[in-house]
Design a protein around this motif. Structure first.
Motif, PDB file in Angstrom:
ATOM      1  N   GLU A  63       0.801  -1.226   0.000  1.00 47.03           N
ATOM      2  CA  GLU A  63       0.000   0.000   0.000  1.00 47.03           C
ATOM      3  C   GLU A  63       0.834   1.276   0.000  1.00 47.03           C
ATOM      4  O   GLU A  63       0.308   2.361  -0.118  1.00 47.03           O
ATOM      5  CB  GLU A  63      -0.923   0.004   1.230  1.00 47.03           C
ATOM      6  N   ASN A  64       2.149   1.178   0.194  1.00 46.88           N
ATOM      7  CA  ASN A  64       2.990   2.368   0.252  1.00 46.88           C
ATOM      8  C   ASN A  64       3.658   2.614  -1.090  1.00 46.88           C
ATOM      9  O   ASN A  64       4.602   1.935  -1.471  1.00 46.88           O
ATOM     10  CB  ASN A  64       4.072   2.188   1.347  1.00 46.88           C
ATOM     11  N   TYR A  65       3.130   3.581  -1.818  1.00 42.89           N
ATOM     12  CA  TYR A  65       3.662   3.898  -3.144  1.00 42.89           C
ATOM     13  C   TYR A  65       4.129   5.357  -3.152  1.00 42.89           C
ATOM     14  O   TYR A  65       3.337   6.270  -2.932  1.00 42.89           O
ATOM     15  CB  TYR A  65       2.597   3.709  -4.227  1.00 42.89           C
ATOM     16  N   SER A  66       5.399   5.547  -3.415  1.00 49.76           N
ATOM     17  CA  SER A  66       5.935   6.911  -3.482  1.00 49.76           C
ATOM     18  C   SER A  66       6.196   7.263  -4.937  1.00 49.76           C
ATOM     19  O   SER A  66       6.666   6.437  -5.714  1.00 49.76           O
ATOM     20  CB  SER A  66       7.231   7.009  -2.680  1.00 49.76           C
ATOM     21  N   TYR A  67       5.867   8.486  -5.304  1.00 52.29           N
ATOM     22  CA  TYR A  67       6.112   8.938  -6.670  1.00 52.29           C
ATOM     23  C   TYR A  67       6.410  10.429  -6.666  1.00 52.29           C
ATOM     24  O   TYR A  67       6.036  11.162  -5.754  1.00 52.29           O
ATOM     25  CB  TYR A  67       4.899   8.655  -7.568  1.00 52.29           C
ATOM     26  N   ASN A  68       7.127  10.831  -7.713  1.00 54.56           N
ATOM     27  CA  ASN A  68       7.475  12.238  -7.909  1.00 54.56           C
ATOM     28  C   ASN A  68       6.854  12.675  -9.228  1.00 54.56           C
ATOM     29  O   ASN A  68       7.212  12.152 -10.286  1.00 54.56           O
ATOM     30  CB  ASN A  68       8.991  12.410  -7.935  1.00 54.56           C
ATOM     31  N   ILE A  69       5.926  13.605  -9.156  1.00 57.33           N
ATOM     32  CA  ILE A  69       5.202  14.003 -10.366  1.00 57.33           C
ATOM     33  C   ILE A  69       6.130  14.564 -11.431  1.00 57.33           C
ATOM     34  O   ILE A  69       5.874  14.434 -12.634  1.00 57.33           O
ATOM     35  CB  ILE A  69       4.096  15.040 -10.008  1.00 57.33           C
ATOM     36  N   VAL A  70       7.267  15.153 -11.004  1.00 57.64           N
ATOM     37  CA  VAL A  70       8.228  15.699 -11.973  1.00 57.64           C
ATOM     38  C   VAL A  70       8.842  14.576 -12.798  1.00 57.64           C
ATOM     39  O   VAL A  70       9.095  14.731 -13.996  1.00 57.64           O
ATOM     40  CB  VAL A  70       9.332  16.498 -11.243  1.00 57.64           C
ATOM     41  N   GLU A  71       9.071  13.425 -12.163  1.00 58.65           N
ATOM     42  CA  GLU A  71       9.657  12.291 -12.877  1.00 58.65           C
ATOM     43  C   GLU A  71       8.700  11.697 -13.907  1.00 58.65           C
ATOM     44  O   GLU A  71       9.126  10.993 -14.829  1.00 58.65           O
ATOM     45  CB  GLU A  71      10.062  11.204 -11.869  1.00 58.65           C
ATOM     46  N   ILE A  72       7.425  11.997 -13.767  1.00 62.53           N
ATOM     47  CA  ILE A  72       6.416  11.475 -14.691  1.00 62.53           C
ATOM     48  C   ILE A  72       6.273  12.362 -15.930  1.00 62.53           C
ATOM     49  O   ILE A  72       5.741  11.936 -16.957  1.00 62.53           O
ATOM     50  CB  ILE A  72       5.060  11.337 -13.963  1.00 62.53           C
ATOM     51  N   LEU A  73       6.782  13.577 -15.852  1.00 65.22           N
ATOM     52  CA  LEU A  73       6.606  14.533 -16.947  1.00 65.22           C
ATOM     53  C   LEU A  73       7.088  14.021 -18.313  1.00 65.22           C
ATOM     54  O   LEU A  73       6.434  14.291 -19.326  1.00 65.22           O
ATOM     55  CB  LEU A  73       7.307  15.855 -16.607  1.00 65.22           C
ATOM     56  N   PRO A  74       8.232  13.292 -18.409  1.00 63.81           N
ATOM     57  CA  PRO A  74       8.630  12.794 -19.735  1.00 63.81           C
ATOM     58  C   PRO A  74       7.573  11.909 -20.383  1.00 63.81           C
ATOM     59  O   PRO A  74       7.322  12.012 -21.594  1.00 63.81           O
ATOM     60  CB  PRO A  74       9.911  12.006 -19.436  1.00 63.81           C
ATOM     61  N   TYR A  75       6.931  11.043 -19.599  1.00 63.25           N
ATOM     62  CA  TYR A  75       5.879  10.203 -20.160  1.00 63.25           C
ATOM     63  C   TYR A  75       4.661  11.027 -20.556  1.00 63.25           C
ATOM     64  O   TYR A  75       4.056  10.796 -21.610  1.00 63.25           O
ATOM     65  CB  TYR A  75       5.463   9.120 -19.166  1.00 63.25           C
ATOM     66  N   LEU A  76       4.312  11.990 -19.713  1.00 63.57           N
ATOM     67  CA  LEU A  76       3.182  12.850 -20.050  1.00 63.57           C
ATOM     68  C   LEU A  76       3.472  13.627 -21.337  1.00 63.57           C
ATOM     69  O   LEU A  76       2.589  13.816 -22.175  1.00 63.57           O
ATOM     70  CB  LEU A  76       2.890  13.809 -18.897  1.00 63.57           C
ATOM     71  N   GLY A  77       4.726  14.066 -21.485  1.00 61.30           N
ATOM     72  CA  GLY A  77       5.108  14.792 -22.700  1.00 61.30           C
ATOM     73  C   GLY A  77       5.009  13.923 -23.932  1.00 61.30           C
ATOM     74  O   GLY A  77       4.464  14.325 -24.963  1.00 61.30           O
ATOM     75  N   VAL A  78       5.530  12.698 -23.815  1.00 63.98           N
ATOM     76  CA  VAL A  78       5.479  11.767 -24.950  1.00 63.98           C
ATOM     77  C   VAL A  78       4.039  11.448 -25.323  1.00 63.98           C
ATOM     78  O   VAL A  78       3.660  11.471 -26.508  1.00 63.98           O
ATOM     79  CB  VAL A  78       6.256  10.472 -24.597  1.00 63.98           C
ATOM     80  N   LEU A  79       3.222  11.146 -24.315  1.00 65.46           N
ATOM     81  CA  LEU A  79       1.827  10.806 -24.591  1.00 65.46           C
ATOM     82  C   LEU A  79       1.076  12.000 -25.163  1.00 65.46           C
ATOM     83  O   LEU A  79       0.253  11.867 -26.060  1.00 65.46           O
ATOM     84  CB  LEU A  79       1.150  10.311 -23.310  1.00 65.46           C
TER      85      LEU A  79
END
Length: 439
Positions: free
Chosen positions: A221-237
């Motif tokens: 149940e413990n999931y850590s994420y950084n929204i900045v690290e997701i930006l490349p995928y969001l950009g590609v999509l």
């Protein structure tokens, strides 16, 4: 260009390739026993030996012509760039953060369904199944690693979503080829396709949901994420959805991911370059497979194998419904032999047009059938570019993924049912053609 004479023996090298590649795996129980490149090379040697009327230099020229076809080189470029993007994105933490974000807001049992739906959306927006699978495959690997869902199942869902748009997108090269060869309008072909494949897509989502319903039982149940690290995928999509060329999308994704990684201190400039190189290296075998397979297909074509397939299938046509089945059979046979749905549609298209004209099959109907069955076959052959791409990223046998490519399989069933029940139909109301979803 002179049309080659029909020759059934020209297909022997392809049969040898299939027997070596898949047959050895079935016999030994290990699909890694026979390297794909070895199987391909043996088949090519047989293809070079078949036609004794042509000199060796001519046959080598045919081999290199096929391997250097623009579609093949473009595929190689996409594979290499996809490998580099996957390596850089993984190195800067994009995969882990993206997966953790999904696990935070989606139950584990919905992750695979979500990947399938996202794949449908991306592929129909950007018009390329290959671009879709290489963008989603790294995320799929992360999902499998953090759940108890099998990696082959996740990859099958990604391929399924990618083939949805490959068949329907108005900017897909397969759709454009089908429409142009059949002399119909894009919007009419889309309507005919949509009514046929939508039930298959819905059933596919339900099946994936049932298959992974209890996946959440093994999740942390413990999931850590950084929204900045997701930006490349969001950009590609985002750029993919906007219809930007897949080459630009992947190059931009590499630069974007590298920039974010450098800003976050994930790696140095030289480490970024090393990651790009590692990504290229990871895809080298896949690139060689694409080139050699393209050369083998050209040898088979030049020796008359493709012409033989076209003639065999077309001889069975003697009615309207038989004509539709003939079109489906022709493009299916050619796609199994060429492992490229665009090339198969271009090859089978002229004959499909002749059959349509002779037996009164509408252009929108024949174009739809061409695209449906070509995309269906492309999504289930383990030596096709889409499955090879996800298998390369996931480091698993492409044969293991095939059973989970549910949407392409259901698409073929839907296509056959559409032919059997004359579905969909249209009627004329107030002087306008109105499509109906029931027969």
């Amino acid at each position: 260009m002179t049309k080659p004479l029909s020759n059934a023996y020209a297909l022997i090298p392809f049969a040898i390739f299939i027997l070596l590649f898949i047959g050895s795996g079935i016999i030994t129980g290990d699909f890694y026993k026979m390297p794909v490149l070895v199987a391909l090379f043996v088949a090519i040697l047989f293809a070079l030996a078949i036609n004794r009327k042509a000199d060796f230099q001519t046959k080598i020229s045919q081999l290199t012509k096929g391997g250097g076809h623009p579609n093949i080189i473009l595929m190689v470029m996409i594979f290499l760039l996809a490998g580099a993007f996957a390596a850089v994105a993984s190195g800067m933490g994009a995969v882990e953060s993206t997966v953790n974000l999904g696990l935070t807001y989606l139950p584990g049992g919905w992750m695979v369904v979500g990947l399938f739906v996202i794949g449908c959306f991306i592929s129909i927006s950007m018009g390329t199944s290959t671009g879709t699978v290489v963008a989603l495959a790294p995320i799929g690997v992360g999902v499998a690693e953090q759940t108890d869902i099998g990696l082959a199942l996740v990859m099958g869902a990604i391929v399924s979503g990618a083939m949805f748009g490959d068949n329907l997108s108005v900017i897909s090269d397969t759709t454009i080829a089908a429409v142009r060869t059949q002399g119909t309008e894009m919007k009419e072909k889309f309507k005919a396709n949509f009514f046929i494949v939508l039930p298959a897509a819905i059933i596919t989502a339900i099946i994936f949901g049932v298959m992974t319903a209890d996946a959440s039982a093994s999740l942390n149940e413990n999931y850590s994420y950084n929204i900045v690290e997701i930006l490349p995928y969001l950009g590609v999509l985002g750029f993919a959805i906007a219809g930007v060329n897949v080459i630009y999308v992947l190059i931009g994704g590499i630069v974007f991911a590298g920039g974010v990684g450098l800003l976050l201190g994930k790696f140095s400039g030289m480490e970024f370059v090393t990651l790009v190189g590692d990504g290229f290296t990871n895809m080298q075998t896949l690139a060689m497979i694409a080139i050699l397979l393209g050369g083998l297909v050209e040898l088979i074509r030049a020796n008359g194998g493709i012409e033989f397939l076209l003639q065999v299938v077309s001889r069975k046509v003697n009615s309207n419904r038989g004509g539709e089945l003939g079109i489906a059979g022709i493009v299916t046979a050619v796609n199994f032999s060429t492992a490229n749905n665009t090339i198969s549609i271009i090859t089978a298209g002229p004959l499909a047009k002749q059959i349509s004209d002779e037996y009164g099959i509408e252009g929108r109907r024949s174009a739809s059938i061409l695209d449906i069955f070509a995309s269906s076959v492309q999504g289930i052959i383990p030596y096709g570019g889409q499955i090879l791409a996800v298998a390369g990223v996931a480091s698993i046998s492409p044969v293991a993924i095939v059973p989970y490519c549910i949407y392409p399989l259901l698409t073929a069933v839907a296509g056959l049912l559409a032919i059997a029940f004359r579905y969909p139909k249209f009627t004329v109301e107030n002087g306008k053609k109105v499509w109906k979803s029931a027969s």
